[in-house]
Scaffold this active site. Structure first.
Site, mmCIF file in Angstrom:
data_model
loop_
_atom_site.group_PDB
_atom_site.id
_atom_site.type_symbol
_atom_site.label_atom_id
_atom_site.label_comp_id
_atom_site.label_asym_id
_atom_site.label_seq_id
_atom_site.Cartn_x
_atom_site.Cartn_y
_atom_site.Cartn_z
ATOM 1 N N HIS A 3 56.245 44.446 86.595
ATOM 2 C CA HIS A 3 55.074 44.462 85.936
ATOM 3 C C HIS A 3 54.972 43.583 84.854
ATOM 4 C CE1 HIS A 3 51.357 46.282 83.694
ATOM 5 N NE2 HIS A 3 50.852 45.721 84.757
ATOM 6 N N HIS A 15 47.998 38.622 80.252
ATOM 7 C CA HIS A 15 46.913 39.814 80.440
ATOM 8 C C HIS A 15 45.849 39.987 79.890
ATOM 9 C CE1 HIS A 15 45.541 44.048 80.707
ATOM 10 N NE2 HIS A 15 45.950 43.618 81.946
#
Length: 473
Positions: free
Chosen positions: A236, A278
């Site tokens: 991730h 992100h």
């Protein structure tokens, strides 16, 4: 358990098949019964005068005579047999012996309960098969109505008194209909059930069948976890527990950890350059401030994206998607790309364009995911060959329907949502759709998800997940 598969022809007066050949098949991956690709699950050449063992008449009249199985029914005569399978080929030789009119039909049942009760899915051939609806995929619903999803006209008429070779290849919710070796119709709208098996159906006709065969096929979705396989380990934002997220350093650690995929987030700068980040703003993970989409590439390139995490990573930069893609090309690895905040189809095209420039825009190197159905639709239009996953924090009422509508390879829910409704894993698997679950760093949760059969686990700790999986073997 193992399943004994009998290939048989009934001898006169016999009460059970005589074993011509016997094969062993593996335990189920998704259902109570399954088989390895290439295994014959059903093979029947009909002899004698009695029905084969395991063939269950539900309605109509079914008899074995003259080396064929004959079914007669005024309305949807049915006989069920076979096994629950996700991926299989169903083929038979069939002949209309008598029809009430040319609109009457027989069907290969693709997903029926052993009882023959609704709902069920069939692939239908009419005697007048050159009609616009001569060939169909259809569902008989629980309310007793028809849901005809796909229709086509065959090149030639089936007619009466003539053998036709029919075949349907099924992969989850996708299927291809073949008549005498020629594909005539496809669908991606099948719905699958936990116990659904094969059947033959006859409506308004007498039809004889011979050489019925059901063969297990390999899955068309390579992301479905096979028997004995571990879930894919997805890093991730890179190895983000050990290095600053979404940086080349995190990508390199993820690669060295043995992760199967490196997950990353992409969005577009003010001057149209795809960057890896992100958050909407650069505030948390750099020494700068502001919304990424309002900053130029010159400003983004000057930011320190490592010091916030550790002085060891001082001077680490916010990478462009291009830099990350070329790193994957030269040093290896597969990319799970999350498309974020793309305001237009052109912006998605820019992201995919840099992957194409790097030479990694292929289904074996790139998997696309997004929380946005619009992003996935654009990605499907621009690069239909790429696998796609839908990210969601809560489960949809019908995840299979969402997967069907978006043409998904995977449905990617938050772990807590999935564990609250674990039956979704089986529902999706029966539709040929994988599950990629996020974001899980705890071994106890890994164990739970592993027991549910999820196909990929997205984690901030890929090295630890890979080590944990190795210890389970």
């Amino acid at each position: 358990m193992t399943v004994l598969v009998i290939s048989a022809a009934l001898t006169a007066g016999a009460t059970a098949p005589s074993a011509v050949s016997a094969e062993r098949v593996s335990p189920a991956r998704l259902h109570a019964v399954s088989a390895a690709p290439g295994d014959t699950v059903v093979r029947q050449a009909f002899g004698g005068t009695v029905l084969p063992a395991g063939w269950k008449p539900v309605s109509g009249t079914w008899k074995v005579r003259d080396g064929r199985l004959t079914g007669t029914g005024g309305t949807r005569a049915r006989i069920t047999f076979g096994a629950p399978l996700t991926d299989f080929r169903f083929e038979a030789t069939a002949r209309f012996e008598k029809v009430d009119d040319t609109s009457r039909w027989f069907a290969l049942g693709l997903d029926l309960p052993a009882s023959g009760a609704t709902p069920w899915w069939i692939a239908t051939l009419r005697s007048g098969s050159t009609a616009a609806n001569g060939v169909e995929f259809a569902q008989r619903t629980s309310s007793g109505t028809w849901n005809v999803t796909d229709v086509a006209a065959a090149a030639g008429a089936a007619g009466t008194g003539k053998d036709v070779r029919v075949r349907v290849d099924v992969h989850g919710m996708r299927a291809d209909w073949y008549l005498d070796g020629r594909k005539v119709l496809s669908t991606d709208r099948l719905r699958r059930s936990a116990g659904g098996r094969q059947a033959l159906l006859v409506d308004g006709a007498t039809v004889s069948f011979d050489d019925v065969k059901v063969t297990a096929l390999a899955s068309s979705n390579p992301y479905l976890r096979g028997a004995g396989e571990q879930a894919l380990a997805v890093a991730h934002r890179g190895a983000s527990a050990a290095a600053p997220e979404n940086t080349l350093a995190a990508q390199e650690l993820a690669r060295r950890s043995g992760a199967d995929f490196i997950e990353t987030d992409a969005q577009i700068s003010k001057d149209g350059v795809p960057y890896v980040m992100h958050d909407n703003t650069v505030d948390r993970t750099t020494n700068g401030t502001g919304d990424l989409t309002t900053l130029t590439s010159a400003r983004l390139d000057a930011l320190d994206a490592g010091s916030w995490f550790s002085s060891k990573y001082a001077g680490e930069r916010v990478p462009t998607l291009r830099a990350q893609a070329f790193g994957l090309r030269t040093r290896g690895g597969r990319l799970l790309l999350e498309i974020k905040r793309a305001a237009s189809r052109d912006q998605v095209a820019r992201m995919l364009g840099v992957l194409r420039e790097a030479g990694i825009l292929s289904p074996d190197r790139v998997f696309v995911q997004s929380f946005s159905k619009q992003h996935l639709t654009w990605a499907r239009e621009l690069a239909p060959e790429l696998p796609r996953g839908y990210l969601t924090s809560t489960l949809d009422a019908d995840p299979v329907a969402v997967a069907r509508d978006l043409g998904l390879t995977a449905y990617n829910p938050k772990a807590a949502a999935l564990t609250a409704r674990p039956s979704v894993v089986g529902d999706l698997h029966r539709a040929g759709v994988a599950t990629m679950v996020w974001t899980v760093d705890d071994p106890a949760q890994w164990r739970t998800l592993d027991s549910l059969g999820v196909d990929a686990i997205i984690t901030n700790r890929p090295a630890e997940l890979v080590s944990w999986q190795a210890a389970q073997d």
